[in-house]
Design an enzyme around this catalytic site. Structure first.
Site, PDB file in Angstrom:
ATOM      1  N   GLU A   8       0.838  -1.199   0.000  1.00  0.00           N
ATOM      2  CA  GLU A   8       0.000   0.000   0.000  1.00  0.00           C
ATOM      3  C   GLU A   8       0.873   1.249   0.000  1.00  0.00           C
ATOM      4  OE1 GLU A   8      -3.531   0.715   2.773  1.00  0.00           O
ATOM      5  OE2 GLU A   8      -2.092   2.251   3.455  1.00  0.00           O
ATOM      6  N   GLY A 100     -14.697   4.713   5.210  1.00  0.00           N
ATOM      7  CA  GLY A 100     -13.818   5.841   5.470  1.00  0.00           C
ATOM      8  C   GLY A 100     -13.923   6.299   6.910  1.00  0.00           C
TER       9      GLY A 100
END
Length: 292
Positions: A8, A100
């Site tokens: 990532e 989120g």
């Protein structure tokens, strides 16, 4: 069965310029990850343009599959659809569908305060929306949808059972692969896999590993995501926290030990949170890739 190894990265701050991430990507491609995911920004507040540009670079220049993070809490359905069209046009077919983080505290002066749109309450709402979008295109193509999971439960979840039920809803909505939040206790991850199996969650799960290279940073991350710190890990922070080079080396060694154990136990994959540090990722890769 092939054990996935992925990484990532995140977009650099606007003051740094997007070119600063490209050297990191050039170095990461040399370790030949199965894919590289790129984050969208805390709370979904960041501009998707940088994320898309980085993802295009990963796919076209690095020759690696790109997975784009897409947090939905602060996103309208119209904005989500616009991004999906742009991803399709760029040839990017994989998305990590996220609710989120909830924004808290004062926002930076350059960033206006954002509020949840109400269009998406949870990640499974976004997953269902993307699957409906796929069907409306009438070309048979579908995004590959990843989902996030928390080995020690989501911090906002009341208990692990509720957390697993929420995860099951996400998988049932159309998620085909899961990536875990960071953890430092492998036993916690194995207990999570047992709960997932009992709930008939059968999709592959990649273990999220974050090598510790900064004491304050890792203490903040564990506080945010609710990951516990085993005694062995705490001793590393206490002993080497004031010595950056020693902490980096100890953190790499701890991550390597975690990965070796996970691969030995037949984990579906390892997802390395690189924090844009290609050197650390390369060190870890050199130590573990013969195990895959």
């Amino acid at each position: 069965m092939h054990t996935i190894f992925s990484c990532e990265v995140f977009p650099p701050k606007k003051t740094m310029g997007i070119d600063t991430i490209y050297k990191t990507l050039d170095d990461l491609k040399d370790i030949k990850p199965d894919f590289i995911s790129v984050t969208y920004g805390a709370g979904g507040s960041a501009d998707s343009g940088a994320t898309l540009a980085i993802a295009e670079r990963i796919r076209s220049v690095c020759g690696v599959e790109a997975v784009v993070h897409l947090p939905c809490l602060y996103m309208s359905r119209a904005k989500a659809e616009d991004i999906l069209h742009k991803l399709r046009a760029a040839g990017i077919g994989s998305i990590l569908a996220l609710r989120g983080d909830i924004q808290s505290g004062p926002q930076p002066p350059h960033m206006p305060e954002a509020k949840p749109t109400g269009d998406f309450q949870h990640a499974d709402d976004l997953v269902s929306f993307i699957r409906e979008f796929d069907e409306r295109q009438h070309d048979g193509k579908q995004f590959t949808l990843f989902g996030a999971c928390y080995p020690e439960k989501h911090p906002e979840s009341p208990d692990v059972i509720s957390d697993i039920h929420a995860l099951k809803a996400k998988v049932d909505a159309g998620v085909s692969r899961l990536i875990s939040q960071l953890f430092f206790d492998n036993d916690a991850f194995y207990r999570f896999l047992e709960r997932a199996h009992l709930a008939s969650i059968e999709v592959p799960v990649e273990a999220g590993i974050m090598p510790v290279i900064n004491k304050k940073q890792i203490e903040h991350m564990t506080a945010v995501c609710g990951a516990s710190m085993p005694e062995k890990f705490i001793k590393i922070l206490d002993k080497y926290g004031d010595s950056p080079e020693a902490l980096r080396d100890a953190g790499i060694a701890y991550a390597v030990d975690q990965i070796a154990d996970l691969v030995t136990q037949g984990v579906d994959g390892i997802h390395l949170y690189t924090m844009n540090n290609a050197y650390v990722a390369q060190r870890i890769n050199d130590a573990v890739r013969s195990l895959f």
